[in-house]
Design an enzyme around this catalytic site. Structure first.
Site, PDB file in Angstrom:
ATOM      1  CB  THR A   1      -0.927   0.047   1.236  1.00  0.00           C
ATOM      2  OG1 THR A   1      -0.108   0.125   2.405  1.00  0.00           O
ATOM      3  CG2 THR A   1      -1.817  -1.186   1.336  1.00  0.00           C
ATOM      4  CG  HIS A   2       0.538   4.341   1.343  1.00  0.00           C
ATOM      5  ND1 HIS A   2      -0.199   5.510   1.350  1.00  0.00           N
ATOM      6  CD2 HIS A   2      -0.088   3.507   2.216  1.00  0.00           C
ATOM      7  CE1 HIS A   2      -1.203   5.395   2.206  1.00  0.00           C
ATOM      8  NE2 HIS A   2      -1.163   4.188   2.736  1.00  0.00           N
TER       9      HIS A   2
ATOM     10  CB  SER B   1      19.207   0.962 -24.906  1.00  0.00           C
ATOM     11  OG  SER B   1      20.034   2.094 -25.141  1.00  0.00           O
TER      12      SER B   1
ATOM     13  CE  LYS C   1      17.563   1.420 -20.557  1.00  0.00           C
ATOM     14  NZ  LYS C   1      17.141   2.530 -19.739  1.00  0.00           N
TER      15      LYS C   1
ATOM     16  CG  ASN D   1      14.534  -0.093 -22.444  1.00  0.00           C
ATOM     17  OD1 ASN D   1      14.997  -0.090 -21.303  1.00  0.00           O
ATOM     18  ND2 ASN D   1      15.093   0.545 -23.452  1.00  0.00           N
TER      19      ASN D   1
ATOM     20  CD  GLU E   1       8.792   1.980 -21.273  1.00  0.00           C
ATOM     21  OE1 GLU E   1       9.188   3.148 -21.351  1.00  0.00           O
ATOM     22  OE2 GLU E   1       9.482   1.011 -21.631  1.00  0.00           O
TER      23      GLU E   1
ATOM     24  CE1 TYR F   1     -25.150  12.863 -38.987  1.00  0.00           C
ATOM     25  CE2 TYR F   1     -25.537  14.804 -40.331  1.00  0.00           C
ATOM     26  CZ  TYR F   1     -24.715  13.773 -39.932  1.00  0.00           C
ATOM     27  OH  TYR F   1     -23.474  13.649 -40.475  1.00  0.00           O
TER      28      TYR F   1
ATOM     29  CE  LYS G   1     -19.348   7.846 -39.383  1.00  0.00           C
ATOM     30  NZ  LYS G   1     -19.662   9.236 -38.955  1.00  0.00           N
TER      31      LYS G   1
HETATM   32  N1  ARG Z   1     -20.862  11.113 -43.515  1.00  0.00           N
HETATM   33  C1  ARG Z   1     -21.950  11.434 -42.667  1.00  0.00           C
HETATM   34  C2  ARG Z   1     -21.619  11.094 -41.211  1.00  0.00           C
HETATM   35  O1  ARG Z   1     -20.685  10.426 -40.990  1.00  0.00           O
HETATM   36  C3  ARG Z   1     -23.168  10.692 -43.086  1.00  0.00           C
HETATM   37  C4  ARG Z   1     -24.443  11.366 -42.762  1.00  0.00           C
HETATM   38  C5  ARG Z   1     -24.573  12.602 -43.538  1.00  0.00           C
HETATM   39  N2  ARG Z   1     -25.896  13.137 -43.435  1.00  0.00           N
HETATM   40  C6  ARG Z   1     -26.174  14.364 -43.857  1.00  0.00           C
HETATM   41  N3  ARG Z   1     -27.379  14.771 -43.737  1.00  0.00           N
HETATM   42  N4  ARG Z   1     -25.231  15.131 -44.379  1.00  0.00           N
HETATM   43  O2  ARG Z   1     -22.275  11.507 -40.298  1.00  0.00           O
END
Ligand code: ARG
Length: 465
Positions: free
Chosen positions: A156-157, A278, A284, A286, A291, A318, A326
């Site tokens: 601990t610690h 290294s 070394k 590593n 890491e 939207y 993404k």
């Molecule tokens: N490439 C767009 C996205 O990833 C798809 C949806 C686009 N829709 C729109 N109304 N422009 O969100």
């Protein structure tokens, strides 16, 4: 030239900068398989509902087959003028099958399309992560069983606290991974509803069957509200939140591997397979993989923060902001998959130095609590008094520069006259760990049983998979 997918009311094309900021094809091409699956399900449903002809649906399917093989063969030419994967595929479909391609987008919008594709993608990632974490747990439990009785210092610690066993320490990470899997499974369960058919935001006037597309794509149900369906990204946030916690666990263990493999600790060695040298210091070895696991937690947590900030100001439904969901998600999910593989590899690879662990376990007066507990149990001393007496014993050992195990009975009696030879049974690190038989405690018999239990559970699970 105006955009051929939506440029009807446009007389010229976008500025180059507009195209550069707008296009997502460089990263969302990764959704091609999910996009094609979604289109197949949609086309089949449209035909079943009498919205398009069976011939058109068949032509669409055939065209999508060709597109899938072109993309897989690397011969598909992606265009950023066509913005994203959805329009790239649809435009190619038009080249291949002509007019029928234009019917595929009936009762659908890119908004429900991308939401569906991304859910499918994240679902696949969660499934792969779960399998990866199960393998990680198996590697840990196997190593724990092998070293269920190897005594090491518990900290601990980061100060020597009480001896534990190496197996017990490893099984702590099996438990964490089990909760991580639970969180990923929760995320998957809530994710698994289908946005397709929500169209742009309001639903559609065509007589579609959303149950049918949901089922065809392996979803439990269609999402109930079209506005929510196209604008919800909490499924990604939740997957990233679970990933961030998991990455945090991996990072803690990675940090221990870095410490343990240092010349100062020498608790474990990693083979050449998981070490790097290294370029200037020949001695070394590593632990670079550990890491990097530690560092990857940064970008995974970063992805969660990044998408949370993107989403927090968005009105329904939207907005193009959501296109920024993404890259961080792809990056984080890729990183976590690799992290899990690297940790599994290191666990299997690492060899604890049992003698060194034993030696370190005895250092730092790690069995002091055992002496205090013995005084309470055998001499009916109040714990606070026992704590004080033991503190004086520790001070004596420290002044002599020896461990508690090296003190004689007379030495102990010089501090507290009532001490008898019985104490010698609890002062050693082996007896210390052996006595910790409470539920969840570090006693080797507990650890052996727990490791075996985990291996059995994971084996059954693997057979069911
Ligand atoms: N490439 C767009 C996205 O990833 C798809 C949806 C686009 N829709 C729109 N109304 N422009 O969100």
């Amino acid at each position: 030239m105006s955009n051929k997918m939506w440029g009807g009311r446009f007389s010229r094309g976008p500025d180059a900068v507009m195209e550069a900021i707008n296009a997502s094809i460089d990263f969302d091409r990764r959704l091609y398989a999910q996009d094609i699956a979604g289109s197949r399900a949609h086309a089949a449903m449209l035909a079943d509902c009498g919205i398009i002809s069976a011939e058109d649906a068949a032509a669409i399917n055939k065209g999508l087959d060709t597109i899938a093989s072109e993309i897989e063969a690397g011969s598909f030419s992606f265009s950023s003028a066509l913005e994203d994967i959805h329009m790239n595929i649809e435009a190619r479909l038009k080249d291949l099958i002509g007019e029928a391609a234009g019917r595929l987008h009936t009762a659908r919008s890119r908004n429900d399309q991308v939401a569906t594709d991304f859910r499918l993608y994240v679902r696949d990632s969660l499934d792969r992560l779960d399998a990866g974490l199960a393998a990680y747990q198996e590697a840990l439990a196997a190593k724990a069983l092998q070293h269920f009785d190897a005594v090491m210092p518990g900290f601990t610690h980061l100060q020597s606290a009480q001896p534990v066993t190496f197996g017990h320490h490893l099984l702590a990470y099996v438990e964490m991974a089990s909760r991580d899997r639970g969180r990923l499974a929760d995320a998957r369960r809530r994710l698994n509803q289908c946005p397709l058919g929500a169209a742009a935001l309001a639903g559609t006037s065509f007589p579609i069957d959303r149950e049918k597309t949901a089922r065809a794509l392996g979803f439990d149900a269609p999402m109930a509200n079209s506005l929510d369906a196209v604008s919800a990204r909490d499924f990604v946030l939740e997957a990233l939140a679970a990933s961030a916690i998991c990455a945090t666990h991996m990072s803690r263990f990675a940090e221990e591997i870095v410490l343990w493999s240092s010349a100062q600790f020498r608790f474990v060695t990693l083979s050449d397979a998981y070490s790097t040298g290294s370029s200037i210091m020949p001695q070394k070895r590593n632990p670079d993989a550990a890491e990097l696991v530690r560092a990857k937690a940064g970008r995974i947590i970063g992805a969660l923060v990044s998408l949370s900030v993107v989403m927090k100001g968005l009105p329904l439904a939207y907005s193009k902001d959501m296109q920024e969901d993404k890259e961080p998600a792809f990056d984080a999910l890729d990183a976590l998959e690799l992290v899990v593989l690297a940790m599994t590899g290191m666990v299997a690879d690492m060899e604890p130095d049992r003698a060194r662990l034993r030696e370190a376990a005895g250092a730092g007066f790690a069995t002091a609590t055992d002496i205090a507990d013995w005084l309470v149990r055998e001499k009916r001393m109040a714990f606070r008094d026992a704590h004080h007496v033991t503190g004086r014993i520790v001070a004596l050992a420290e002044a002599r520069g020896v461990g508690l195990e090296d003190l004689s009975l007379d030495d102990l009696r010089s501090v507290e006259a009532s001490i008898d030879a019985g104490v010698l049974d609890v002062i050693g690190v082996e007896s210390s760990v052996a006595s910790r038989t409470s539920l969840g405690g570090t006693a080797p018999e507990n650890v052996k049983a727990a490791a075996q239990r985990w291996l059995d559970t994971l084996k059954v699970e693997r057979a069911e998979r």
